[in-house]
Enzyme design. Structure first.
Site, PDB file in Angstrom:
ATOM      1  N   ALA A 246       0.848  -1.197   0.000  1.00  7.93           N
ATOM      2  CA  ALA A 246       0.000   0.000   0.000  1.00  7.93           C
ATOM      3  C   ALA A 246       0.879   1.241   0.000  1.00  7.93           C
ATOM      4  CB  ALA A 246      -0.934   0.005   1.204  1.00  7.93           C
ATOM      5  N   ASP A 247       0.349   2.305  -0.583  1.00  2.73           N
ATOM      6  CA  ASP A 247       1.067   3.582  -0.554  1.00  2.73           C
ATOM      7  C   ASP A 247       0.061   4.719  -0.562  1.00  2.73           C
ATOM      8  OD1 ASP A 247       3.946   4.715  -0.800  1.00  2.73           O
ATOM      9  OD2 ASP A 247       2.731   5.957  -2.137  1.00  2.73           O
ATOM     10  N   SER A 248       0.342   5.745   0.230  1.00  5.40           N
ATOM     11  CA  SER A 248      -0.552   6.899   0.339  1.00  5.40           C
ATOM     12  C   SER A 248       0.175   8.190  -0.008  1.00  5.40           C
ATOM     13  CB  SER A 248      -1.114   7.019   1.764  1.00  5.40           C
ATOM     14  OG  SER A 248      -1.879   5.889   2.100  1.00  5.40           O
TER      15      SER A 248
END
Length: 217
Positions: free
Chosen positions: A69-71
């Site tokens: 995941a990456d934000s």
């Protein structure tokens, strides 16, 4: 649920969300190079990094489902007074990732104060045994409320700001500094719960189906 879910992230917020979802998991940090690619869109960057994290960990395993995941925080920038945007042009955007240090975090907070920003979180799920995968993106909108310089100094003294896109910490919808305007809180924290559950269920139930790419609208 899969017998072996691996979170390719050291994020305590993502781990907490998985715990709250009732999903058993273990952590293997990817350690990828997150260097920017010039001209890359926020969606492309978040998707690329989530995919790289999942692929890096899946490549070390023979089985299990890996979650990357990456934000990113996307801040619209005002158009200079002498430049009128053309029809169809997108506004100038500034992409905020994780701060480099407390001073960088304070700079990011000042940029965002009193303004509405978009948080984009991309996820990638890979079955390490078969290579099957599911990918998606979710978006939320937040507003960082005004803070005094003393409050900013206190805020950035937490080591956790260095692990959060945009440099702000939000614990729940009652957070005094950040207002959730639209979307899911999990997306702001780094893991969109509804999207994660849906894509995980699809991957587990897909059997030998060909890999697909799923993105939320």
């Amino acid at each position: 649920m899969p017998p072996d879910l691996i979170l390719a992230s050291a994020s305590s917020a993502r781990a907490k969300l998985l715990h709250e979802m009732g999903i058993p998991f273990r952590v293997i940090v990817s350690g990828i190079d997150e260097t920017d690619i010039p001209g890359e869109s926020p969606e492309s960057k978040a998707s690329r990094l989530a995919r790289m994290k999942a692929e890096a960990v899946a490549g070390r395993l023979r089985a299990g489902i890996v979650l990357g995941a990456d934000s990113l925080v996307v801040l619209p920038l005002p158009t200079p007074n002498n430049l009128q945007p053309r029809s169809g042009d997108k506004p100038h955007l500034k992409i905020l990732g994780k701060p480099k240090d407390p001073a960088d975090a304070a700079f990011m907070l000042r940029l965002q104060m009193g303004r509405e920003t978009e948080v984009i979180t991309a996820i990638c799920l890979i079955d390490a045994g078969t290579g099957r995968r599911r990918e998606g993106i979710d978006r939320s909108r937040v507003r960082l409320n005004p803070m005094t310089e003393k409050e900013i100094d206190q805020y950035v003294s937490s080591p956790r700001v260095l692990t959060s896109a945009g440099g702000y910490l939000i614990e729940d919808e009652k957070d005094p500094h950040v207002t959730l305007v639209q979307g899911e809180l999990g997306t702001v924290l780094g893991l969109p719960v509804s999207l994660t559950r849906r894509l995980l269920d699809e991957l587990v139930s897909s059997g030998t189906a060909a890999p697909e790419n799923n993105a939320s609208p």
